[in-house]
Design a protein around this motif. Structure first.
Motif, PDB file in Angstrom:
ATOM      1  N   GLY A  69       0.722  -1.322   0.068  1.00  0.00           N
ATOM      2  CA  GLY A  69       0.093  -0.070   0.009  1.00  0.00           C
ATOM      3  C   GLY A  69       1.016   1.271   0.005  1.00  0.00           C
ATOM      4  N   PHE A  70       2.089   1.491  -0.862  1.00  0.00           N
ATOM      5  CA  PHE A  70       3.247   2.020  -0.729  1.00  0.00           C
ATOM      6  C   PHE A  70       2.717   3.402  -1.872  1.00  0.00           C
ATOM      7  N   THR A  71       2.612   4.379  -1.154  1.00  0.00           N
ATOM      8  CA  THR A  71       1.996   5.688  -1.899  1.00  0.00           C
ATOM      9  C   THR A  71       3.406   6.092  -2.616  1.00  0.00           C
ATOM     10  N   ILE A  72       3.280   6.606  -4.047  1.00  0.00           N
ATOM     11  CA  ILE A  72       4.043   7.140  -4.937  1.00  0.00           C
ATOM     12  C   ILE A  72       3.943   8.697  -4.422  1.00  0.00           C
ATOM     13  N   SER A  73       5.295   8.945  -4.056  1.00  0.00           N
ATOM     14  CA  SER A  73       5.647  10.342  -3.564  1.00  0.00           C
ATOM     15  C   SER A  73       6.864  11.034  -3.793  1.00  0.00           C
ATOM     16  N   PRO A  74       6.838  12.300  -4.039  1.00  0.00           N
ATOM     17  CA  PRO A  74       8.120  12.754  -4.587  1.00  0.00           C
ATOM     18  C   PRO A  74       9.453  12.600  -3.523  1.00  0.00           C
ATOM     19  N   GLU A  75       9.195  12.700  -2.314  1.00  0.00           N
ATOM     20  CA  GLU A  75      10.260  12.342  -1.290  1.00  0.00           C
ATOM     21  C   GLU A  75      10.730  10.991  -1.598  1.00  0.00           C
ATOM     22  N   ARG A  76      10.043   9.826  -1.606  1.00  0.00           N
ATOM     23  CA  ARG A  76      10.179   8.543  -1.893  1.00  0.00           C
ATOM     24  C   ARG A  76      10.996   8.191  -3.155  1.00  0.00           C
ATOM     25  N   ALA A  77      10.578   8.926  -4.167  1.00  0.00           N
ATOM     26  CA  ALA A  77      11.131   8.984  -5.347  1.00  0.00           C
ATOM     27  C   ALA A  77      12.594   9.425  -5.492  1.00  0.00           C
ATOM     28  N   ASN A  78      12.989  10.146  -4.560  1.00  0.00           N
ATOM     29  CA  ASN A  78      14.518  10.350  -4.261  1.00  0.00           C
ATOM     30  C   ASN A  78      15.181   9.139  -4.162  1.00  0.00           C
ATOM     31  N   LYS A  79      14.679   8.291  -3.475  1.00  0.00           N
ATOM     32  CA  LYS A  79      15.445   7.027  -2.951  1.00  0.00           C
ATOM     33  C   LYS A  79      15.144   5.767  -3.845  1.00  0.00           C
ATOM     34  N   VAL A  80      13.798   5.596  -4.178  1.00  0.00           N
ATOM     35  CA  VAL A  80      13.406   4.252  -4.777  1.00  0.00           C
ATOM     36  C   VAL A  80      12.842   4.919  -6.086  1.00  0.00           C
ATOM     37  N   ASP A  81      12.758   3.841  -7.167  1.00  0.00           N
ATOM     38  CA  ASP A  81      12.007   4.115  -8.495  1.00  0.00           C
ATOM     39  C   ASP A  81      10.495   3.389  -8.187  1.00  0.00           C
ATOM     40  N   PHE A  82       9.670   3.823  -8.963  1.00  0.00           N
ATOM     41  CA  PHE A  82       8.165   3.346  -8.679  1.00  0.00           C
ATOM     42  C   PHE A  82       7.700   3.005 -10.224  1.00  0.00           C
ATOM     43  N   SER A  83       6.879   1.779  -9.864  1.00  0.00           N
ATOM     44  CA  SER A  83       6.259   1.271 -10.938  1.00  0.00           C
ATOM     45  C   SER A  83       5.159   2.002 -11.586  1.00  0.00           C
ATOM     46  N   ASP A  84       4.227   1.894 -12.375  1.00  0.00           N
ATOM     47  CA  ASP A  84       3.068   2.554 -12.772  1.00  0.00           C
ATOM     48  C   ASP A  84       2.207   2.265 -11.394  1.00  0.00           C
ATOM     49  N   PRO A  85       1.283   3.174 -11.350  1.00  0.00           N
ATOM     50  CA  PRO A  85       0.241   2.973 -10.045  1.00  0.00           C
ATOM     51  C   PRO A  85      -0.701   1.884 -10.331  1.00  0.00           C
ATOM     52  N   TYR A  86      -1.124   1.127  -9.506  1.00  0.00           N
ATOM     53  CA  TYR A  86      -2.138   0.185  -9.402  1.00  0.00           C
ATOM     54  C   TYR A  86      -3.476   0.381  -8.690  1.00  0.00           C
ATOM     55  N   TYR A  87      -3.183   1.479  -7.730  1.00  0.00           N
ATOM     56  CA  TYR A  87      -4.501   1.551  -6.995  1.00  0.00           C
ATOM     57  C   TYR A  87      -4.539   3.257  -6.305  1.00  0.00           C
ATOM     58  N   MET A  88      -5.764   3.702  -6.246  1.00  0.00           N
ATOM     59  CA  MET A  88      -5.850   5.121  -6.178  1.00  0.00           C
ATOM     60  C   MET A  88      -6.502   5.416  -4.740  1.00  0.00           C
ATOM     61  N   CYS A  89      -6.088   6.245  -3.914  1.00  0.00           N
ATOM     62  CA  CYS A  89      -6.957   6.358  -2.569  1.00  0.00           C
ATOM     63  C   CYS A  89      -6.529   7.865  -2.099  1.00  0.00           C
ATOM     64  N   GLY A  90      -7.078   8.141  -0.798  1.00  0.00           N
ATOM     65  CA  GLY A  90      -6.740   9.290  -0.115  1.00  0.00           C
ATOM     66  C   GLY A  90      -6.664   8.804   1.410  1.00  0.00           C
ATOM     67  N   LEU A  91      -6.706   9.823   2.212  1.00  0.00           N
ATOM     68  CA  LEU A  91      -6.660   9.798   3.491  1.00  0.00           C
ATOM     69  C   LEU A  91      -7.934  10.020   4.228  1.00  0.00           C
ATOM     70  N   THR A  92      -8.177   9.254   5.428  1.00  0.00           N
ATOM     71  CA  THR A  92      -9.246   9.541   6.114  1.00  0.00           C
ATOM     72  C   THR A  92      -8.990   9.621   7.607  1.00  0.00           C
ATOM     73  N   PHE A  93      -9.800  10.214   8.767  1.00  0.00           N
ATOM     74  CA  PHE A  93      -9.424   9.993  10.028  1.00  0.00           C
ATOM     75  C   PHE A  93     -10.730   9.379  10.785  1.00  0.00           C
ATOM     76  N   LEU A  94     -10.485   8.301  11.727  1.00  0.00           N
ATOM     77  CA  LEU A  94     -11.595   8.104  12.536  1.00  0.00           C
ATOM     78  C   LEU A  94     -11.766   8.692  13.773  1.00  0.00           C
ATOM     79  N   VAL A  95     -12.778   8.633  14.225  1.00  0.00           N
ATOM     80  CA  VAL A  95     -12.979   9.437  15.635  1.00  0.00           C
ATOM     81  C   VAL A  95     -14.236   8.794  16.427  1.00  0.00           C
TER      82      VAL A  95
END
Ligand code: GLN
Length: 262
Positions: free
Chosen positions: A98-124
């Protein structure tokens, strides 16, 4: 005539010899794809009641491993913040978690094409539902996060005055929320949803933070490992074409998630 004993010894050594030589031949050809994931991220990567590593991501990478010609897909569970270090030291070939493609991480690793789209939620807790509706309502409060995640990064930027309590996995954040150690747990939407779906109580509710198309999951490899990355992208296309991706998606989500984005 050889005695019964020597016959038995002979038979044993033949059997051993055979098995040794077949092992050697096997070792030569046996291609292993070393996969790393964090194993408390249901429904993508987690451990079931029988101790098996299961989830959408693991079904997907097992199917892709076959297409890529590997004899074995060896999955190693690691702490989330240990995944990139494990790639950098070649202990694993790839991360799927569930590893999000991000610019910060792209400095350290290379990413494949995306396979899943999502966003954030919070539980209360339901008792706070009316007070805590949007992300800004969480500022100045105790908030539970998973260490090293995009949710944690988001909260660091959006909640300057909150007390951010970092945990190793989403289940730890849920426990803390239930125990009153924080007022909200921020995680990826499908992970919070999966928890709520399986949660027996009625006292926890979900709120949206970011839109569903704000994050994309990808498979990460060592920087510059174009050969493996090429194989991964090709295999991803192939499992989509063959219908296998759809089958795995139906199993875990009841719909074809590749339809969510093109
Ligand atoms: N998608 C989030 C991230 O990449 C969380 C992933 C996870 O905890 N496995 O940071």
């Amino acid at each position: 005539m050889p005695s019964k004993l020597t016959k038995a010894a002979l038979a044993l050594s033949v059997a051993l010899g055979l098995s040794v030589s077949s092992n050697v031949a096997h070792a030569d050809e046996h291609k292993v794809l070393k996969v790393g994931c964090e194993a408390a991220f249901a429904p993508f990567t987690y451990i079931d009641d029988k101790g098996e590593l299961i989830g959408f991501d693991l079904d997907l990478i097992r199917a892709m491993g076959k297409v890529m010609g590997y004899d074995e897909v060896k999955i190693t569970a690691l702490p989330f913040d240990g995944l990139i270090p494990a790639i950098l030291t070649d202990n694993i070939d790839l991360i799927i978690s569930g590893f999000t493609i991000s610019p910060e991480r792209a400095n350290k690793v290379d990413f494949s094409d995306p396979y899943y789209m999502c966003g954030l939620t919070f539980l209360v807790n339901k008792s706070n539902e009316d007070k805590l509706k949007k992300i800004s309502d969480l500022d100045g409060k105790d908030i539970c996060l998973q260490i090293g995640t995009t949710g944690a990064l988001y909260a660091q930027k959006a909640l300057k005055n909150a007390n951010l309590k970092q945990f190793n996995s989403p289940p730890d954040t849920y426990l803390e929320l239930q125990n009153g150690g924080c007022v909200a747990a921020i995680n990826d939407r499908p992970v919070n949803d999966f928890f709520l779906k399986n949660y027996k109580g009625k006292d926890i509710v979900s709120k949206t933070i970011t839109t569903e198309n704000s994050e994309y999951y990808g498979i990460a490899v060592n920087k510059g490992n174009d050969e493996l990355l090429g194989k991964i992208n090709k295999a991803l296309l192939e499992v989509k074409k063959s219908g296998e991706f759809k089958n795995i998606s139906m199993k875990w989500f009841g719909r074809d998630i590749s339809e969510d984005f093109k």
